[in-house]
Scaffold this motif. Structure first.
Motif, mmCIF file in Angstrom:
data_model
loop_
_atom_site.group_PDB
_atom_site.id
_atom_site.type_symbol
_atom_site.label_atom_id
_atom_site.label_comp_id
_atom_site.label_asym_id
_atom_site.label_seq_id
_atom_site.Cartn_x
_atom_site.Cartn_y
_atom_site.Cartn_z
ATOM 1 N N PRO A 164 10.122 -12.753 12.708
ATOM 2 C CA PRO A 164 8.953 -12.143 13.365
ATOM 3 C C PRO A 164 8.517 -10.815 12.730
ATOM 4 N N GLN A 165 9.394 -10.185 11.983
ATOM 5 C CA GLN A 165 9.075 -8.900 11.371
ATOM 6 C C GLN A 165 8.437 -9.046 9.986
ATOM 7 N N VAL A 166 8.416 -10.250 9.456
ATOM 8 C CA VAL A 166 7.879 -10.495 8.116
ATOM 9 C C VAL A 166 6.363 -10.599 8.200
ATOM 10 N N LYS A 167 5.692 -9.795 7.390
ATOM 11 C CA LYS A 167 4.232 -9.814 7.354
ATOM 12 C C LYS A 167 3.786 -10.422 6.032
ATOM 13 N N GLU A 168 3.050 -11.505 6.111
ATOM 14 C CA GLU A 168 2.500 -12.119 4.916
ATOM 15 C C GLU A 168 1.185 -11.429 4.588
ATOM 16 N N LEU A 169 0.940 -11.227 3.292
ATOM 17 C CA LEU A 169 -0.254 -10.530 2.852
ATOM 18 C C LEU A 169 -1.268 -11.498 2.258
ATOM 19 N N THR A 170 -2.528 -11.125 2.377
ATOM 20 C CA THR A 170 -3.564 -11.864 1.663
ATOM 21 C C THR A 170 -3.493 -11.432 0.201
ATOM 22 N N ILE A 171 -4.189 -12.101 -0.669
ATOM 23 C CA ILE A 171 -4.208 -11.733 -2.079
ATOM 24 C C ILE A 171 -4.831 -10.351 -2.264
ATOM 25 N N GLU A 172 -5.828 -10.047 -1.468
ATOM 26 C CA GLU A 172 -6.551 -8.790 -1.628
ATOM 27 C C GLU A 172 -5.720 -7.566 -1.234
ATOM 28 N N GLU A 173 -4.853 -7.687 -0.243
ATOM 29 C CA GLU A 173 -4.061 -6.532 0.215
ATOM 30 C C GLU A 173 -3.177 -5.930 -0.886
ATOM 31 N N PRO A 174 -2.378 -6.705 -1.596
ATOM 32 C CA PRO A 174 -1.586 -6.099 -2.668
ATOM 33 C C PRO A 174 -2.459 -5.560 -3.812
ATOM 34 N N ARG A 175 -3.570 -6.233 -4.078
ATOM 35 C CA ARG A 175 -4.476 -5.729 -5.122
ATOM 36 C C ARG A 175 -4.937 -4.319 -4.786
ATOM 37 N N GLN A 176 -5.334 -4.111 -3.544
ATOM 38 C CA GLN A 176 -5.799 -2.791 -3.118
ATOM 39 C C GLN A 176 -4.672 -1.766 -3.183
ATOM 40 N N ARG A 177 -3.498 -2.148 -2.741
ATOM 41 C CA ARG A 177 -2.358 -1.225 -2.756
ATOM 42 C C ARG A 177 -1.958 -0.843 -4.184
ATOM 43 N N LEU A 178 -1.946 -1.833 -5.079
ATOM 44 C CA LEU A 178 -1.601 -1.555 -6.471
ATOM 45 C C LEU A 178 -2.666 -0.685 -7.144
ATOM 46 N N ALA A 179 -3.917 -0.870 -6.765
ATOM 47 C CA ALA A 179 -4.995 -0.050 -7.331
ATOM 48 C C ALA A 179 -4.830 1.409 -6.897
ATOM 49 N N LYS A 180 -4.399 1.620 -5.658
ATOM 50 C CA LYS A 180 -4.184 2.975 -5.146
ATOM 51 C C LYS A 180 -2.919 3.605 -5.708
ATOM 52 N N ASN A 181 -1.919 2.787 -5.982
ATOM 53 C CA ASN A 181 -0.631 3.288 -6.463
ATOM 54 C C ASN A 181 -0.114 2.361 -7.567
ATOM 55 N N PRO A 182 -0.508 2.613 -8.816
ATOM 56 C CA PRO A 182 -0.109 1.729 -9.916
ATOM 57 C C PRO A 182 1.401 1.662 -10.161
ATOM 58 N N GLN A 183 2.158 2.600 -9.622
ATOM 59 C CA GLN A 183 3.611 2.570 -9.814
ATOM 60 C C GLN A 183 4.320 1.761 -8.728
ATOM 61 N N ALA A 184 3.569 1.257 -7.783
ATOM 62 C CA ALA A 184 4.162 0.426 -6.727
ATOM 63 C C ALA A 184 4.713 -0.854 -7.347
ATOM 64 N N VAL A 185 5.711 -1.435 -6.697
ATOM 65 C CA VAL A 185 6.320 -2.679 -7.171
ATOM 66 C C VAL A 185 5.872 -3.811 -6.250
ATOM 67 N N LEU A 186 5.345 -4.849 -6.847
ATOM 68 C CA LEU A 186 4.941 -6.034 -6.107
ATOM 69 C C LEU A 186 6.110 -7.010 -6.150
ATOM 70 N N LEU A 187 6.753 -7.198 -5.001
ATOM 71 C CA LEU A 187 7.924 -8.070 -4.901
ATOM 72 C C LEU A 187 7.500 -9.381 -4.260
ATOM 73 N N ASP A 188 7.620 -10.460 -5.002
ATOM 74 C CA ASP A 188 7.245 -11.791 -4.534
ATOM 75 C C ASP A 188 8.505 -12.473 -4.031
ATOM 76 N N VAL A 189 8.557 -12.741 -2.731
ATOM 77 C CA VAL A 189 9.772 -13.300 -2.131
ATOM 78 C C VAL A 189 9.639 -14.789 -1.804
ATOM 79 N N ARG A 190 8.630 -15.416 -2.365
ATOM 80 C CA ARG A 190 8.507 -16.860 -2.137
ATOM 81 C C ARG A 190 9.638 -17.588 -2.855
#
Length: 68
Positions: free
Chosen positions: A16-42
């Protein structure tokens, strides 16, 4: 594959605590913070079917197993 009771309990408690993101959400976050790490847990098959080039893969099953 059979999972241990501890693993299944952890997965069910945290689901219940896991939040799935749309494709656009990580794009926006990475654009704001290019040093962020995108972790794909699929799972592996989903990852192999396609993923973001900047993503790091760590399957949620592996993650949950190691957390147990």
């Amino acid at each position: 594959m059979e999972h241990s009771p501890g693993f299944l309990k952890l997965v069910n408690e945290t689901r219940p605590q896991v939040k799935e993101l749309t494709i656009e959400e990580p794009r926006q976050r990475l654009a704001k913070n290019p040093q962020a790490v995108l972790l794909d847990v699929r799972e592996d098959l989903e990852w192999c079917a396609g993923h973001a080039t900047e993503a790091v893969h760590l399957g949620k099953g592996v993650l949950a197993r190691d957390l147990e």
